[in-house]
Scaffold this motif. Structure first.
Motif, PDB file in Angstrom:
ATOM      1  N   ASP A 114       0.897  -1.232   0.088  1.00 32.21           N
ATOM      2  CA  ASP A 114       0.225  -0.048  -0.008  1.00 32.21           C
ATOM      3  C   ASP A 114       1.105   1.105  -0.327  1.00 32.21           C
ATOM      4  N   GLU A 115       2.140   1.185   0.827  1.00 31.25           N
ATOM      5  CA  GLU A 115       2.936   2.345   0.681  1.00 31.25           C
ATOM      6  C   GLU A 115       3.280   2.528  -0.387  1.00 31.25           C
ATOM      7  N   VAL A 116       4.265   1.651  -1.313  1.00 31.21           N
ATOM      8  CA  VAL A 116       4.553   1.789  -2.305  1.00 31.21           C
ATOM      9  C   VAL A 116       4.003   2.352  -3.381  1.00 31.21           C
ATOM     10  N   ARG A 117       1.964   2.105  -4.145  1.00 30.75           N
ATOM     11  CA  ARG A 117       1.078   2.515  -4.302  1.00 30.75           C
ATOM     12  C   ARG A 117       0.962   3.862  -4.167  1.00 30.75           C
ATOM     13  N   ALA A 118       0.989   4.161  -2.818  1.00 30.36           N
ATOM     14  CA  ALA A 118      -0.137   5.130  -2.396  1.00 30.36           C
ATOM     15  C   ALA A 118       1.619   6.492  -3.183  1.00 30.36           C
ATOM     16  N   THR A 119       2.558   6.208  -2.698  1.00 38.25           N
ATOM     17  CA  THR A 119       3.938   6.099  -3.307  1.00 38.25           C
ATOM     18  C   THR A 119       4.073   7.204  -4.654  1.00 38.25           C
ATOM     19  N   LEU A 120       3.352   5.577  -5.823  1.00 38.70           N
ATOM     20  CA  LEU A 120       4.015   5.840  -6.751  1.00 38.70           C
ATOM     21  C   LEU A 120       2.451   7.045  -7.628  1.00 38.70           C
ATOM     22  N   MET A 121       2.157   6.527  -6.960  1.00 36.85           N
ATOM     23  CA  MET A 121       0.180   7.366  -7.463  1.00 36.85           C
ATOM     24  C   MET A 121       0.491   9.523  -7.146  1.00 36.85           C
TER      25      MET A 121
END
Lengths: 487, 95
Positions: free
Chosen positions: A275-282
């Motif tokens: 989730d943290e990776v996804r949020a950073t990418l967004m």
């Protein structure tokens, strides 16, 4: 600016103005290595005398105005699988203990011609097989940002050394993500060039249709400088492409207007994406949008099959390449009194590590009569489908955006007992090697635990200029490691 | 996909790797796990698809057939763990 915060370009500026000399920087870097490396494990060996000899020659060139390039006098580390004449080369394996390189490889020769100071042998997973550097045969290497975590692999030492300020840049090899993953885990820029762009001559082979040489650096501009000196034809590598295309950055253009950034559904919707990776990418995607990029949906429908395809092809090629380590010609020998067969088996059985043996066994299995078509031939066909996916996606976009790793750096030992879990951390990187494209990882932010999260920009064949330019403008927008260096 | 012990032992033999019963057991389990995973490919339809052996399918370039400085000669021999007078020493092969 302190020595550990220097970049290649700032250091070169200092050399050119006389504010610093190569020998001062080299001496300070040796001190940093002596202070930090016992805990970090980035280096397998350094040759202080040879470093200072090279630095003194660079001092002279700057003193009389004959410096060769922006890399002149810059300390650069080499992963332990590059042949550097007169220096040990063990590819992180006990089986090559005692091997001394009889000549320079293609990339090493180009760095020497540019005047770079080659500082030493950097730690890596044995024969570049691993995603965490925990398959290193000589000593562990830890993440310089938090020593409880892995630096990523297989070029873990090359990344850790740059991130810890022991060298200003380094070379690694990327067969399935081995530059991009450690770059992501250590908060650096790491570039895997297009297959054929950089000479593989004089690099210890793991999987010959996938291996590629590339640089690590703190900034995109430093990465570009290193790349420009590495790329180009080498007659000694039969897969080397005969084109010379150094990359330049436009000083006037800072936005991304007109650039189409493709986001594959299968990247974002992947179950294993943290989730943290996804949020950073967004958030990073919003930055690209704010710079004027157009975001387009693309699809890589065969992504799900990439890791399986990769581990069949890579291990088949590895089993063939590593057949040469027979106890006869290189490195170490055991079991001499047990005849030729005993010598082979004991040398290889006792001196290869477990992961290397696992991959040799799997490779020989998928190549063996009866299984060849079902595994190896099938994987080569799926490889074509994956390459086709990319070709089709690049009709719709100029660059593909996604994560480098599905998770932030993981803890030492967390995945070590589960090879399959480790292999799955390569899900976003292996497709690029299978298709032969270029890609880079650069820092996109940090997790709540303060660990770096990388983002990946993938380009079509020979599109290094596109991905480096997009990365440069992203970095210029004020994110990532560049800000840490400035502060 | 489980492998029989004799299949694992044969793989160790083909790979010129020494082994014992414990190693066969341990490696067999891990290998079976990975083979189980790669069986995922069985669901892909590859009818009419040509294998891709090399990423860019380049025509290999051949250098001109002249002696150059990369011939390693004696230095290469000296990287052998056992050499005598410029020759690599090996165990007796022919009785």
């Amino acid at each position: 600016m302190t020595i550990t915060n220097l970049t290649i370009s700032s250091c070169h500026t200092d050399f050119a103005s006389g504010a610093r000399r190569p020998s001062d920087v080299a001496q300070e870097m040796i001190s940093v290595i002596q202070q930090k490396d016992e805990q970090l494990g980035a280096f397998l060996s350094i040759d202080e005398k040879d470093i200072m000899r090279q630095a003194s020659e660079a001092d002279e060139r700057y003193a009389n105005g004959t410096q060769r390039s922006p890399l002149d006098g810059i300390p650069i580390g080499l992963k332990d699988n590059f042949l550097h004449k007169g220096q040990p080369c063990r590819a992180g394996s006990k089986i090559l203990d005692g091997f001394v390189s009889p000549y320079d490889g293609g990339a090493v020769r180009k760095l020497k011609e540019a005047g770079a100071i080659l500082t030493g042998r950097m730690n890596c997973d044995e024969f570049a097989m691993g995603s965490s550097n925990e398959n290193a045969a000589y000593r562990p290497c830890v993440n310089p940002i938090n020593a409880e975590y892995v630096p990523g692999g297989s070029s873990g030492g090359s990344a850790a050394g740059v991130a810890a300020g022991m060298v200003l840049g380094s070379l690694g090899t990327d067969t399935g993500g081995s530059i991009r993953l450690p770059a992501s885990f250590c908060g650096l820029v790491g570039l895997k060039p297009t297959y054929g762009r950089v000479s593989r001559f004089g690099v210890v082979a793991f999987a010959s249709s996938l291996d590629q040489v590339g640089p690590f650096a703190k900034t995109v501009d430093d990465c570009r400088l290193l790349y420009n000196h590495l790329q180009g034809f080498d007659a000694r590598d039969t897969t080397s492409r005969n084109i010379d295309e150094p990359v330049t950055f436009s000083e006037k253009e800072t936005g991304l207007k007109g650039v189409r950034v493709g986001v594959p559904k299968s990247f974002v919707e992947h179950d294993g994406l943290d989730d943290e990776v996804r949020a950073t990418l967004m958030y990073s995607l919003d930055v690209l949008k704010s710079l004027g990029a157009t975001i387009v949906d693309v699809d890589l429908p065969h992504l799900k099959y990439a890791v399986a395809t990769y581990y069949i092809i890579a291990t088949a090629e590895a089993a063939s390449n590593l057949a040469r380590y027979d106890g006869i010609r290189y490195g170490q020998r055991l079991g001499e009194t047990d005849g030729l067969e005993g010598l082979y088996r004991q040398t290889r059985g006792q001196l290869f590590g477990d992961e290397v043996k696992r991959r040799i066994l799997l490779g020989n299995y998928v190549l063996s009569a009866g299984y060849f078509d079902a595994y190896y031939r099938k994987a080569q066909k799926v490889r074509r489908l994956l390459a086709h996916d990319y070709a089709k996606a690049f009709e719709e976009c100029d660059v593909i955006f996604g994560p480098t790793s599905p998770t932030p750096p993981f803890k030492l030992g967390e995945k070590a007992a589960d090879p399959l879990a480790m292999y799955l951390s390569d899900i976003y990187t292996v497709t690029v090697n299978l298709a032969g494209n270029c890609a880079l990882s650069l820092n996109a932010g940090f997790s709540k635990d303060g660990l770096p999260i990388g983002m990946q920009l993938i380009g079509g064949l020979y599109q290094e200029s596109t991905i480096l330019n997009v990365a440069h403008r992203f970095e210029g927008a004020g994110l990532g490691r560049q800000q840490q260096i400035k502060s | 996909m489980a492998l029989e012990n004799h299949e694992i032992e044969n793989l160790f033999k083909l790979s010129k790797l020494e082994y014992d019963a414990d190693i066969v057991q341990e490696f067999g389990e891990k290998l079976a796990q990975v083979l189980g995973y790669v069986d995922l490919l069985s669901e892909v339809n590859v009818d009419g698809v040509e294998p891709l052996m090399h990423p860019s399918e380049l025509t290999l370039t051949m250098r001109t057939d002249v002696v150059d400085a990369t011939a390693v000669g004696r230095k290469g021999i000296e990287n052998s763990p056992a050499y005598v007078d410029g020759f690599i020493r090996v165990p007796k092969i022919v009785e």
